[in-house]
Structures are given as structure tokens and as C-alpha cells.
Enzyme design. Structure first.
Site, mmCIF file in Angstrom:
data_model
loop_
_atom_site.group_PDB
_atom_site.id
_atom_site.type_symbol
_atom_site.label_atom_id
_atom_site.label_comp_id
_atom_site.label_asym_id
_atom_site.label_seq_id
_atom_site.Cartn_x
_atom_site.Cartn_y
_atom_site.Cartn_z
ATOM 1 N N GLY A 85 2.742 2.265 10.595
ATOM 2 C CA GLY A 85 3.677 3.369 10.416
ATOM 3 C C GLY A 85 4.405 3.765 11.688
ATOM 4 O O GLY A 85 5.027 4.825 11.747
ATOM 5 N N SER A 99 3.681 -2.120 10.091
ATOM 6 C CA SER A 99 5.141 -2.156 10.217
ATOM 7 C C SER A 99 5.767 -3.503 9.837
ATOM 8 O O SER A 99 6.700 -3.966 10.491
ATOM 9 C CB SER A 99 5.565 -1.733 11.629
ATOM 10 O OG SER A 99 5.139 -0.399 11.883
ATOM 11 N N GLU A 122 -5.121 -5.015 10.638
ATOM 12 C CA GLU A 122 -4.077 -4.012 10.814
ATOM 13 C C GLU A 122 -4.296 -3.277 12.131
ATOM 14 O O GLU A 122 -5.095 -2.323 12.184
ATOM 15 C CB GLU A 122 -4.112 -2.993 9.672
ATOM 16 C CG GLU A 122 -3.831 -3.593 8.318
ATOM 17 C CD GLU A 122 -3.213 -2.546 7.394
ATOM 18 O OE1 GLU A 122 -2.128 -2.823 6.862
ATOM 19 O OE2 GLU A 122 -3.793 -1.465 7.235
ATOM 20 N N GLU A 134 -6.392 4.701 8.047
ATOM 21 C CA GLU A 134 -6.164 6.140 7.781
ATOM 22 C C GLU A 134 -7.422 6.783 7.182
ATOM 23 O O GLU A 134 -7.693 7.955 7.410
ATOM 24 C CB GLU A 134 -4.932 6.315 6.873
ATOM 25 C CG GLU A 134 -3.646 6.093 7.664
ATOM 26 C CD GLU A 134 -2.481 5.549 6.864
ATOM 27 O OE1 GLU A 134 -2.514 5.628 5.617
ATOM 28 O OE2 GLU A 134 -1.538 5.030 7.486
ATOM 29 N N GLY A 145 2.961 -1.028 4.141
ATOM 30 C CA GLY A 145 3.064 0.362 3.717
ATOM 31 C C GLY A 145 4.503 0.710 3.386
ATOM 32 O O GLY A 145 5.016 0.426 2.302
ATOM 33 N N GLY A 146 5.184 1.314 4.360
ATOM 34 C CA GLY A 146 6.540 1.840 4.167
ATOM 35 C C GLY A 146 7.501 0.911 3.436
ATOM 36 O O GLY A 146 8.201 1.334 2.505
ATOM 37 N N ASN A 189 0.855 -1.188 0.000
ATOM 38 C CA ASN A 189 0.000 0.000 0.000
ATOM 39 C C ASN A 189 0.894 1.241 0.000
ATOM 40 O O ASN A 189 1.516 1.554 1.007
ATOM 41 C CB ASN A 189 -0.893 -0.052 1.254
ATOM 42 C CG ASN A 189 -1.686 1.220 1.469
ATOM 43 O OD1 ASN A 189 -1.826 2.047 0.545
ATOM 44 N ND2 ASN A 189 -2.210 1.409 2.667
ATOM 45 N N TRP A 190 0.911 1.912 -1.125
ATOM 46 C CA TRP A 190 1.828 3.057 -1.256
ATOM 47 C C TRP A 190 1.288 4.343 -0.628
ATOM 48 O O TRP A 190 1.986 5.348 -0.574
ATOM 49 C CB TRP A 190 2.143 3.296 -2.738
ATOM 50 C CG TRP A 190 3.092 2.293 -3.304
ATOM 51 C CD1 TRP A 190 3.736 1.292 -2.638
ATOM 52 C CD2 TRP A 190 3.522 2.204 -4.673
ATOM 53 N NE1 TRP A 190 4.536 0.592 -3.503
ATOM 54 C CE2 TRP A 190 4.426 1.128 -4.757
ATOM 55 C CE3 TRP A 190 3.229 2.931 -5.835
ATOM 56 C CZ2 TRP A 190 5.037 0.763 -5.957
ATOM 57 C CZ3 TRP A 190 3.826 2.571 -7.026
ATOM 58 C CH2 TRP A 190 4.731 1.493 -7.088
ATOM 59 N N LYS A 191 0.034 4.347 -0.238
ATOM 60 C CA LYS A 191 -0.571 5.546 0.364
ATOM 61 C C LYS A 191 -0.364 6.756 -0.559
ATOM 62 O O LYS A 191 -0.496 6.615 -1.767
ATOM 63 C CB LYS A 191 -0.003 5.754 1.774
ATOM 64 C CG LYS A 191 -0.063 4.461 2.594
ATOM 65 C CD LYS A 191 0.266 4.626 4.040
ATOM 66 C CE LYS A 191 0.144 3.269 4.724
ATOM 67 N NZ LYS A 191 0.280 3.335 6.162
ATOM 68 N N HIS A 215 -9.258 1.221 5.168
ATOM 69 C CA HIS A 215 -7.952 1.422 5.788
ATOM 70 C C HIS A 215 -8.103 2.353 6.988
ATOM 71 O O HIS A 215 -8.884 3.307 6.938
ATOM 72 C CB HIS A 215 -6.950 1.984 4.772
ATOM 73 C CG HIS A 215 -5.553 1.962 5.307
ATOM 74 N ND1 HIS A 215 -5.089 2.934 6.157
ATOM 75 C CD2 HIS A 215 -4.556 1.065 5.155
ATOM 76 C CE1 HIS A 215 -3.837 2.626 6.501
ATOM 77 N NE2 HIS A 215 -3.490 1.497 5.907
HETATM 78 P P1 PGA Z 1 3.119 0.325 7.452
HETATM 79 O O1 PGA Z 1 1.645 0.528 6.865
HETATM 80 O O2 PGA Z 1 3.626 -0.976 6.882
HETATM 81 O O3 PGA Z 1 3.910 1.506 6.953
HETATM 82 O O4 PGA Z 1 2.990 0.258 8.928
HETATM 83 C C1 PGA Z 1 0.779 -0.563 6.754
HETATM 84 C C2 PGA Z 1 -0.542 -0.113 6.200
HETATM 85 O O5 PGA Z 1 -1.007 0.970 6.554
HETATM 86 O O6 PGA Z 1 -1.158 -0.823 5.381
#
Ligand code: PGA
Length: 276
Positions: A192, A232, A186, A112, A253-254, A11-13, A110
Site C-alpha cells: 500500500g 504495490s 509480501e 495487516e 491489494g489496491g 485482496n480487497w481488504k 497478512h
Molecule cells: P497493495 O496490497 O497491492 O495495495 O500494496 C497488497 C497486499 O496487502 O496484499
């Protein structure tokens, strides 16, 4: 041993515009030619392994085009979609618009979106149901906040969110059985933050999800449902998470932003899928 495959989704956000997306895929192609284990193609072919990248809307066309150059399939997904097909919804994107691009996967719920953009159990359900009706494959996210975990409410929150996805059991079973609805656990406190759930915490939460599905939807849906872990995940901790019997992949994500670390996650996915 179970019959569920492994899915590694990145997930590149709000990162990686079209130019960075093109670069990501050409580097991924080069690196994969060296580092992708030989058995991976067979695993992709028989559905035991899937790769998915979830770029921002602006980069979707570029990603769809670039992914075709790879020697293995990478699904491209959108990060969200409105439940209506079209209309006066400034700033929104619908499943119908995404389908026109050639997209067949979408992420919903998600944390966020829930935290910063007003998504609720109800709007997540509307998005998810609408997309499934339009034949999309959906990765729907659930997860508790730190305060909810500390108050001992993890099970209650996950159950509420899962129930929110499908109010009735009858409408729920088939989408798990045919793999059109994938769940991602999640924990919000791990996203993050560099704090990863331990494999034990992840396994425990995934068991809660499966128990809910078995009691409220259908036992075979519970056995078949693919449940990813996110929060993470890195190339360093992915193996211990994928070793959990109820963890069927990762939503990352990251660590998915750079081709070298996404590829490392994918290679871990190959090994985990080969062992299933
Ligand atoms: P993260 O994000 O790996 O940077 O913690 C995961 C996500 O939000 O899907």
C-alpha cells in the site's frame, strides 16, 4: 521453465461491499469477453493459471454467486479465519462457517493482521494448520518490515515466519506438493505504499523461501511450492515481477479493486503462465 502455475489473487481488504462486488463481477465478465486472450481457458483448465478474489466476509456470498457467471474460474477466498471450528469467539469467523458458504480458500498471516490485530507467528500457524486440516487451500503471507530489511534481517525473518507455519518437516511437505498451501512474500514496506520490491529483490526473497523449503521441508516441496509476490503490484509492474523464475503469481491489494486493473493483471498472468 518450471511446472508451477501462476496465481493472480486480489485482496480487497475492507473494501467492496456486496453491491460493489456484484458490479465488479458483471464488469469483469463484460471486459473479459473482449480482453481475455483465447489461450487462457486452456491454461485455467490445465491448472497453469488460477484467479482468486479475496473480498471482505460480508461480500463472500455475493462473490461466490457472481463468480459463477464468468466464463473462467475465479476462486473466492476469505481474508482470515479462526482456528477453532465454533465457540464463544465474538467477532470471529471459523473455517467451518466459511465451508458452509461453499468457500475453500482462505488467506492467513497478512501483515495487516500481524501489525494491527495481534496476529503472531503462533496464531498464524494455528489458523493455517487448522484450515489445512479442514481441507482448505491456504495462502499464507510472510514478509519483513522496512526496519528488518535495513538491519539486514530479511532472511532471518522469513525463515522464522516459515518455520512458524510448520514446526515439523513431516507435516509440511504434502501441503506444498499438492498445492494446498501457497506462500505469499509480501515485504511490509511495499504494501500500500507504492514502493514495489524490484524484480531482483523479489527474486532474491523468493529464492530464500525456496532454499528454506528445500533444506527444512523437502526438495520436491521446494520445487513445487507456489510463491506469490505482493506489495504495490500494478498492471505496470506486474510483467517484470512475473518474469522472475521464482515468482509464481501476485497477491494484489489496491490494483485488484477495479475490474479493469484486475483484468489487466490477469492478462499478464495468462502470458506468464503460457511461457511456463
Ligand atoms: P497493495 O496490497 O497491492 O495495495 O500494496 C497488497 C497486499 O496487502 O496484499
Amino acid at each position: 521453465m518450471n511446472s508451477r502455475g501462476i496465481l493472480i489473487a486480489g485482496n480487497w481488504k475492507m473494501n467492496n461491499g456486496p453491491a460493489a462486488t456484484g458490479k465488479f463481477f458483471s464488469e469483469l465478465k463484460e471486459r473479459a469477453a473482449q480482453a481475455m486472450p483465447g489461450e487462457s481457458l486452456e491454461l485455467f483448465r490445465n491448472g497453469k493459471l488460477k484467479a482468486c478474489i479475496i473480498p471482505p466476509y460480508l461480500s463472500l456470498s455475493r462473490a461466490l454467486e457472481a463468480a459463477k457467471m464468468l466464463s473462467f474460474p475465479v476462486e473466492i477466498a476469505a481474508q482470515n479465519a479462526h482456528w477453532e471450528k465454533s465457540g464463544a469467539f465474538t467477532g470471529e469467523v471459523s473455517g467451518q462457517l466459511l465451508a458452509e458458504l461453499g468457500l475453500s480458500w482462505v488467506l492467513t498471516g497478512h501483515s495487516e493482521r500481524r501489525q494491527f490485530f495481534g496476529d503472531t507467528d503462533e496464531t498464524v500457524r494455528k489458523r493455517t494448520e487448522s484450515l489445512l486440516t479442514q481441507n482448505f487451500k491456504v495462502i499464507a503471507c510472510i514478509g519483513e518490515t522496512r526496519a528488518e530489511r535495513e538491519a539486514g534481517q530479511t532472511e532471518q525473518v522469513l525463515t522464522r515466519q516459515l518455520r512458524g507455519l510448520f514446526p515439523s518437516a513431516e507435516s509440511g511437505a504434502s501441503v506444498y506438493l499438492d498445492g494446498r498451501l501457497v506462500l505469499a512474500y509480501e515485504p511490509v514496506w511495499a504494501i500500500g505504499t507504492g514502493l514495489t520490491a524490484t524484480p531482483e529483490q523479489a527474486e532474491e526473497a523468493h529464492r530464500i523461501v525456496r532454499r528454506f523449503l528445500s533444506e527444512q521441508v523437502d526438495t520436491s516441496a521446494a520445487e513445487k511450492a507456489q510463491v506469490l509476490y505482493g506489495g504495490s503490484v500494478t498492471p505496470e509492474n506486474v510483467n517484470s515481477l512475473l518474469a522472475c523464475p521464482n515468482v509464481d503469481g501476485a497477491l494484489v491489494g489496491g490494483a485488484s479493486l477495479k475490474p479493469e486493473s484486475y483484468l489487466a493483471l490477469l492478462v499478464a498472468g495468462v502470458h506468464a503462465a503460457a511461457g511456463r
